[in-house]
Motif scaffolding. Structure first.
Motif, short mmCIF file in Angstrom:
data_model
loop_
_atom_site.label_atom_id
_atom_site.label_comp_id
_atom_site.label_asym_id
_atom_site.label_seq_id
_atom_site.Cartn_x
_atom_site.Cartn_y
_atom_site.Cartn_z
N VAL A 1 -7.85 10.23 -7.34
CA VAL A 1 -8.06 11.16 -6.42
C VAL A 1 -9.06 12.17 -7.27
O VAL A 1 -7.64 13.18 -7.72
CB VAL A 1 -6.91 11.62 -5.22
CG1 VAL A 1 -7.39 12.36 -4.54
CG2 VAL A 1 -6.42 9.76 -5.11
N SER B 1 -8.91 3.49 -8.98
CA SER B 1 -8.01 2.30 -8.83
C SER B 1 -8.04 0.99 -10.16
O SER B 1 -9.03 1.13 -11.26
CB SER B 1 -8.38 1.27 -7.34
OG SER B 1 -9.26 0.65 -7.87
N LYS C 1 -12.18 2.65 1.70
CA LYS C 1 -11.70 2.86 2.27
C LYS C 1 -10.23 3.63 1.30
O LYS C 1 -9.68 4.73 1.84
CB LYS C 1 -10.60 1.33 1.74
CG LYS C 1 -8.47 1.86 2.80
CD LYS C 1 -8.46 -0.37 2.39
CE LYS C 1 -7.28 -0.21 3.01
NZ LYS C 1 -6.35 -0.87 2.46
N GLU C 2 -10.62 3.36 0.09
CA GLU C 2 -10.40 4.45 -0.92
C GLU C 2 -10.79 6.28 -1.12
O GLU C 2 -10.02 6.90 -1.49
CB GLU C 2 -10.21 3.96 -2.42
CG GLU C 2 -9.73 3.66 -2.41
CD GLU C 2 -9.87 2.16 -4.05
OE1 GLU C 2 -10.38 2.80 -4.47
OE2 GLU C 2 -8.93 1.48 -4.23
N ASN C 3 -12.38 6.61 0.14
CA ASN C 3 -12.54 7.90 0.12
C ASN C 3 -12.91 7.58 1.45
O ASN C 3 -13.87 8.05 2.32
CB ASN C 3 -13.85 7.51 -0.93
CG ASN C 3 -13.41 7.77 -2.61
OD1 ASN C 3 -13.28 8.83 -3.54
ND2 ASN C 3 -13.48 6.23 -2.71
N SER D 1 -4.45 4.10 -8.21
CA SER D 1 -5.43 4.78 -7.87
C SER D 1 -5.03 6.64 -7.93
O SER D 1 -4.42 7.15 -8.12
CB SER D 1 -4.95 4.71 -6.23
OG SER D 1 -6.22 5.58 -6.00
N THR E 1 -12.55 8.02 -5.81
CA THR E 1 -11.39 7.56 -6.37
C THR E 1 -11.55 6.34 -6.97
O THR E 1 -12.23 5.45 -6.74
CB THR E 1 -10.44 7.37 -4.91
OG1 THR E 1 -11.02 8.15 -4.34
CG2 THR E 1 -9.23 6.74 -5.13
N LYS F 1 -0.67 -0.89 -8.22
CA LYS F 1 -2.42 -0.68 -7.76
C LYS F 1 -2.16 1.39 -8.82
O LYS F 1 -1.04 2.09 -7.42
CB LYS F 1 -2.76 -0.88 -6.60
CG LYS F 1 -3.79 0.03 -6.73
CD LYS F 1 -4.52 -0.37 -5.11
CE LYS F 1 -6.09 0.43 -4.77
NZ LYS F 1 -6.65 0.28 -4.00
N ASP G 1 -14.30 -0.85 -0.13
CA ASP G 1 -12.94 -0.70 -1.27
C ASP G 1 -13.28 1.25 -1.11
O ASP G 1 -12.27 2.20 -0.99
CB ASP G 1 -12.24 -1.18 -2.44
CG ASP G 1 -12.10 -3.10 -2.51
OD1 ASP G 1 -11.37 -2.81 -1.12
OD2 ASP G 1 -12.26 -3.35 -3.52
N GLY H 1 0.76 -0.97 0.39
CA GLY H 1 0.14 -0.13 -0.35
C GLY H 1 0.94 1.44 -0.02
O GLY H 1 0.56 2.36 0.00
#
Length: 713
Positions: A543, A551, A610-612, A541, A549, A539, A607, A515
């Motif tokens: 933003v 990915s 977690k990504e936002n 990603s 988000t 990965k 997900d 990560g």
């Protein structure tokens, strides 16, 4: 004392220079076990001057006993190739003469025909399965399996050896060696099964350099000139005094072509290739005007002694060499394989190999170079380099201050493996096995690497060479180089609703396993590009304020060629109060318990959360119109809470980021009945749903609100 064969032969494995009737052997016998040695050697007759065979009769014209007698005489003279020919004929005429299995096994082992040796050792071991009287056959049987790359089988045989002879006190040391070989099998399995990208490649050089007998000691004199040694022969040479000096080791050179291949080899110009000696193992000073090399003399009993010589480059080639004094060349010992380098103190030294330690095999020594060009008295290298086995073919790379060498005494995957060590804090670091493809299941030696030119060499008898008798009999030169592949990933960032590029997006390249962010860029035009490496999981990603988000996962594991991957990353606008449906969320009938398949769908919401990390959502559950209002509201509330509990308790999302809400049948998205009043199953299925909507985003407190419209029942 080194465990020896009953055959009195001198092998190239120890001396690295082949005479006309010598062959290169793996040191089975690489264990230095005095007690075990005495057990075997006591059975061997003392060496004596043998009658030379002037002619070799056709085995087809004699009986099996005559063939056996000729084989015995040839073996006693060191002519193993020809001796085996007669033993094979004897066995063909009398298959019951199983006593010849030992000669067939040992002779082929010494000639490094491990496949044939394996066949006969197995026959011997099978015949000895009840008595366990022939421990050496079982040990060599295990070794041949290892040399053939059958590591799992070899490991079991070494374990069997230690079990069968665990109470034999005289074999304590060889059991220790068997344990080391067993560890080598484990290492071989690990390296063989490692599928990560290998930047280093080893390529077999063609017949401009290699030929069917033995080629060895490759070294670059300069970026375009390769020096190496070879014993050139296209046939197995007969024994006898008249033929003894028929073929000698010589130093050759080849020039690099524009396509990086090598020209046809030529004998080295000058006076170094002495007519009466075996010559090889060249090494050079930085200016290329001084060469140190090995010169070996073979006597009538086929014993060889080698010493190190020095030659200067003259107008017409290399002048006749002068033997270095006893500070380097110990009397009565073999001194060979010179290599210039630096020691752990940073002094200029000459590394070389010698058997002057009488109770050990070949070890690496060095002699410090003095101001007047002479050498101080040689001393043994420090650290863990030398072992009870054989250490051979040192090479020093000045660009990286790395000492390379081969050894059969460390844990290895073959007979002799290549290792490296560097100086740290005035000491040599722990020796490191170079692994595959530099090393193989057989013998790998004479590794050299020139960091400046990005090229190296290794000598190996691995399958695929120009073998004279078998697939692993003979040494060839392999060129080592770095094969770098170039990998990249690029693409666009689009809004799937409008299909337009999204600009001013932060694009992060992350290590998918940890990560961690590797690189971050801002895409002003909606495009991105990253250079990436082999054997990594990535990965991507994206933003941007006001968007979810995006990915994309990508792996370069297993990539062997240069490539640029292309991915379009979709990112949707984030709108408050807009319902986003989570399809295929299923529960136990009339219950709130999640089915396993539902958790997979909820993982996609995990997900998103977690990504936002700045958004708060409402997670809602809905029913169709069947059932009482209160019942449906309670059931849907429990189902919403069940989803929320999975995300918070099992996945670790903060509880204050999710509001669970059960709406029962109050917010249908499709009619539950048709216009004529009949039931509408498709509509009811759409109404039994789980959704989420964004309540707020800490980054964007003022978001667009989408009103909710409800269709009529």
């Amino acid at each position: 004392m080194k465990l020896k064969f009953l055959l009195s032969v001198v092998t190239l494995f120890f001396l690295q220079l082949v005479s006309v009737n010598q062959v290169k052997a793996q040191a089975v016998d690489s264990t230095k076990v005095k007690a075990a040695t005495d057990t075997v050697v006591a059975k061997a007759p003392k060496p004596k001057k043998l009658e030379k065979l002037k002619e070799l009769p056709d085995p087809q014209n004699a009986g099996w006993k005559a063939d056996k007698n000729f084989g015995d005489k040839l073996f006693a003279q060191g002519s193993l190739y020809n001796g085996l020919h007669y033993y094979e004929a004897a066995l063909a005429k009398n298959p019951k003469e199983t006593n010849l299995y030992q000669q067939m096994a040992d002779g082929n082992f010494t000639l490094r025909d491990y496949r044939t040796a394996n066949k006969y050792y197995k026959l011997i071991v099978d015949m000895d399965s009840a008595k366990h009287s022939n421990w050496l056959a079982l040990y060599k049987y295990a070794l041949t399996e290892k040399m053939l790359g059958n590591y799992e089988k070899a490991k079991l045989l070494f374990e069997q050896f230690n079990q069968n002879y665990k109470d034999v006190q005289e074999l304590v040391a060889i059991r220790k060696k068997a344990n080391i070989e067993e560890q080598g099998c484990d290492l071989g399995i690990k390296l063989r099964d490692d599928k990560t990208y290998k930047e280093i490649k080893a390529v077999h050089l063609d017949t401009n350099v290699n030929q069917p007998f033995t080629d060895y000691a490759p070294v670059l004199k300069d970026p375009k000139t390769l020096y190496f040694s070879a014993v050139i022969s296209d046939k197995v040479i007969l024994t006898g005094k008249r033929e003894k000096f028929a073929t000698f080791s010589r130093i050759y050179q080849a020039k690099k072509n524009s396509d990086s291949t090598w020209t046809q080899k030529e004998l080295l110009r000058g006076e170094v290739n002495n007519l009466s000696y075996h010559v090889g193992n060249p090494t050079f000073t930085v200016d290329g005007k001084t060469m140190y090399y090995t010169q070996c003399l073979q006597d009538d009993n086929q014993a060889i002694k080698c010493n190190i010589y020095k030659s200067l480059l003259g107008d017409t080639g290399w002048v006749a060499g002068v033997m270095l004094d006893e500070n380097v060349n110990a009397q009565g010992a073999t001194n060979t394989e010179p290599c210039l380098g630096k020691n752990e103190a940073g002094d200029n030294v000459l590394y070389f190999v010698s058997d002057r330690n009488k109770d050990r095999g070949m070890d690496i020594f060095y002699a410090k170079l003095t101001g007047n060009g002479s050498f101080e008295k040689a001393r043994e290298v420090s650290g863990d380099i030398n072992t009870d086995g054989n250490e051979l073919t040192p090479h020093y790379d000045f660009a990286t201050n790395t000492l390379y060498y081969s050894s059969d005494g460390h844990v290895n995957i073959g007979g002799a493996d290549v290792y490296k060590t560097k100086v740290s804090g005035g000491r040599w670091t722990e020796s490191e096995n170079l692994g595959m493809p530099v090393n193989s299941s057989v013998d790998d030696m004479y590794y050299s690497w020139n960091e400046k030119d990005g090229i190296g060499f290794v000598v190996s008898n691995r399958p695929g060479g120009y073998g004279l008798k078998s697939e692993t009999c003979c040494d060839d030169i392999y060129q080592v180089y770095r094969y770098r592949i170039f990998l990249a990933v690029k693409g666009k960032i689009i809004d799937p609703d409008s299909n337009n590029l999204v600009t001013n997006v932060v694009v992060n390249l992350l290590d998918a396993n940890t990560g961690n962010v590797i690189k971050s860029v801002t895409s002003k035009d909606g495009n991105y590009f990253f250079d990436i490496e082999p054997d990594k999981n990535y990965k991507i990603s994206t933003v941007r304020d006001g968007y979810f988000t995006g990915s994309q996962l990508y792996s370069t594991v297993g990539k062997e060629k240069s490539d640029t991957a292309n991915f379009t990353v979709s990112i949707k606008k984030m709108v408050m109060n807009k319902a986003y449906s989570l399809s295929n969320i299923y529960y136990e009938y009339d219950k709130a318990d999640l089915l396993p398949a539902s958790k997979i769908v909820l993982d996609t919401l995990y997900d998103i959360l977690k990504e936002n990390p700045t958004i708060t959502i409402e997670l809602s559950a809905h029913t169709d119109s069947k059932g009482e209002v209160k019942y449906n509201e309670e059931l849907s509330q429990k189902r919403a809470e069940s989803c929320t509990n999975y995300l918070t308790n099992e996945k670790g999302i903060a509880k204050d980021r999710i509001v669970a809400k059960g709406y029962g049948k109050s917010q249908p998205v499709a009619p539950n009945t048709n216009p004529d009043g009949s039931d509408n199953p498709e509509g009811r299925a759409k109404n039994r749903r789980t959704e989420f909507k964004i309540l707020n985003d800490k980054k964007q407190p003022a978001m667009q609100v989408v009103p909710i419209t409800q269709p009529q029942n």
